[in-house]
Design an enzyme around this catalytic site. Sequence first.
Site, short mmCIF file in Angstrom:
data_model
loop_
_atom_site.label_atom_id
_atom_site.label_comp_id
_atom_site.label_asym_id
_atom_site.label_seq_id
_atom_site.Cartn_x
_atom_site.Cartn_y
_atom_site.Cartn_z
N HIS A 61 -10.84 40.26 35.12
CA HIS A 61 -11.19 41.64 34.77
C HIS A 61 -11.30 42.58 35.97
CE1 HIS A 61 -13.81 45.05 33.77
NE2 HIS A 61 -13.24 44.99 32.58
N ASP A 96 -7.93 40.16 29.81
CA ASP A 96 -7.41 41.07 30.83
C ASP A 96 -6.45 40.33 31.74
OD1 ASP A 96 -9.38 43.28 30.18
OD2 ASP A 96 -10.75 41.64 30.70
N GLU A 155 -4.60 42.79 27.42
CA GLU A 155 -4.84 44.03 28.17
C GLU A 155 -4.20 43.91 29.54
OE1 GLU A 155 -8.88 45.59 28.62
OE2 GLU A 155 -8.14 46.89 30.21
N HIS A 201 -14.02 39.78 22.55
CA HIS A 201 -13.83 40.53 23.78
C HIS A 201 -13.87 39.61 25.00
CE1 HIS A 201 -15.44 43.51 26.92
NE2 HIS A 201 -14.19 43.86 26.70
N GLU A 229 -9.23 39.28 22.87
CA GLU A 229 -8.72 40.20 23.89
C GLU A 229 -9.00 39.57 25.23
OE1 GLU A 229 -9.61 43.58 26.85
OE2 GLU A 229 -10.81 41.85 26.21
#
Length: 248
Positions: free
Chosen positions: A60, A47, A120, A18, A45
């Site tokens: 993020h 952002d 993401e 993450h 993952e």
Amino acid sequence: MTSNSTAPRTDVPRMIGHRGAAAHAPENTIPGLKKAKELGARWVEFDCMLSMDEVVVLHHDDTLDRTTNGTGLVSEKSFVELRRLDAGAWFGPEFKGTAIPSFDQTIAELTSLGLGANVEIKPVTGHERRTGQVVAAQTAQLWPASLPPALLSSFSLDALEEAMKIAPQVDRAILWWNIPEDWHDHHMRLGASAAHVSAKKLSDRQAAAFRDAGVPFRVYTVNDPADAERLFALGCETIFTDYPDRFA
Ligand code: G3P
Ligand code: MG
């Protein structure tokens, strides 16, 4: 790059790091990707949002304050301004001098590490559609054949709609916090292949609804192996974790 449009895929591992490996290295940075790999993750993952001059960067929050030595909105800074900031020192002195990475730099790093990824789309508020367009277009253009096909996701249905229009062949998953009654309609409308849901919000009943609909679901953010076991028993395909070392 494969065409997915709701067809579940079989190549996503059971654990994804993450924001890289957010418990061990500053989130959304190159050292974070390297740390995830070192700790046994096969996928990460991260952002993605746009600078003022529409460079895709890893970050993020809407604002810079929590994870850099800058302040204010990412969308109001040029890429050159963002690159001058330190995105590592807040996490620990050993990460001082870490820059905010661009998306193309990140893809190059993933390629050399052999790391798959869930990209993401994380628009600064008000920039949803444009962010979906640019991130999806660059993913389609830059993603190397040597990696598993990219997986886009977003909480923004508008961003995913734009991603679908501009790069329909790039796999999409919908990120949910509260899961609405009509989640399946959105899933079909956006040609999604999976749902990404919060561990805090997933009920046994909702897990059963995903199973009954044949929709793979993946759960964030899971840091306790006992929670992961419970989720896998409910049919969860993959967990996102800040601690890849606990699940490798
Ligand atoms: O993509 C899973 C997870 O990252 C979604 O929540 O806020 O950590 O981006 P957030
Ligand atoms: Mg995220």
